[in-house]
Design a protein around this motif. Structure first.
Motif, mmCIF file in Angstrom:
data_model
loop_
_atom_site.group_PDB
_atom_site.id
_atom_site.type_symbol
_atom_site.label_atom_id
_atom_site.label_comp_id
_atom_site.label_asym_id
_atom_site.label_seq_id
_atom_site.Cartn_x
_atom_site.Cartn_y
_atom_site.Cartn_z
ATOM 1 N N HIS A 64 0.847 -1.200 0.000
ATOM 2 C CA HIS A 64 0.000 0.000 0.000
ATOM 3 C C HIS A 64 0.885 1.254 0.000
ATOM 4 C CE1 HIS A 64 -3.700 -2.248 0.710
ATOM 5 N NE2 HIS A 64 -3.001 -2.978 1.560
ATOM 6 N N TRP A 67 -0.045 4.273 2.023
ATOM 7 C CA TRP A 67 0.220 4.168 3.467
ATOM 8 C C TRP A 67 1.677 4.524 3.742
ATOM 9 C CZ3 TRP A 67 -2.307 -1.030 5.357
ATOM 10 C CH2 TRP A 67 -3.695 -0.989 5.130
ATOM 11 N N ARG A 70 1.972 8.274 3.912
ATOM 12 C CA ARG A 70 1.442 8.808 5.177
ATOM 13 C C ARG A 70 2.379 8.484 6.342
ATOM 14 N NH1 ARG A 70 -4.357 6.442 5.510
ATOM 15 N NH2 ARG A 70 -4.090 7.078 7.665
#
Length: 126
Positions: A64, A67, A70
């Motif tokens: 991901h 992710w 982030r």
């Protein structure tokens, strides 16, 4: 790790467990070994659990990418704040290149100046 027993003296946690087991089953001669073995199992299971958690976290981050972005942004922010609060170098050393004045303090050219980083970073006025 220590605990305080009823007589207010420090006792190792493992020793306290062994003492409790001996009191509940005094007829068992070798009560220590099963307790030690169980403690080892808990310790090793904890290591396995941590390793599995890290492995799955890394796998999820790899699969991901959003992710990852982030997590990277948050880690960068947290790391910068950690470095601000607890810098790896306690001082910065500089030499004045010209005569300087800080309020009432006159510092001539060529003087070594040491700045303590933690107080500088912890005082909001600075």
């Amino acid at each position: 790790m220590h605990i305080v027993n009823e007589h207010s003296s420090k006792v190792e946690v493992l020793q306290s467990i062994i003492n409790g087991a001996k009191m509940s089953a005094p007829e068992l001669a070798a009560v220590e070994q099963p307790i030690v073995d169980n403690c080892k199992n808990v310790y090793l299971a904890g290591l396995e659990f941590t390793a599995n958690t890290i492995a799955w976290t890394l796998m999820l981050l790899v699969t991901h990418p959003e992710w990852q972005d982030r997590a990277h942004a948050e880690l960068t922010t947290v790391m910068q704040e950690a470095l601000r609060l607890y810098p790896p170098g306690p001082f910065i050393a500089r030499e004045t290149l010209e005569d300087m004045k800080f309020k009432d303090l006159e510092v001539p050219k060529g003087v070594g100046v040491w700045v303590a980083m933690m107080p500088l970073h912890h005082d909001p006025k600075l």
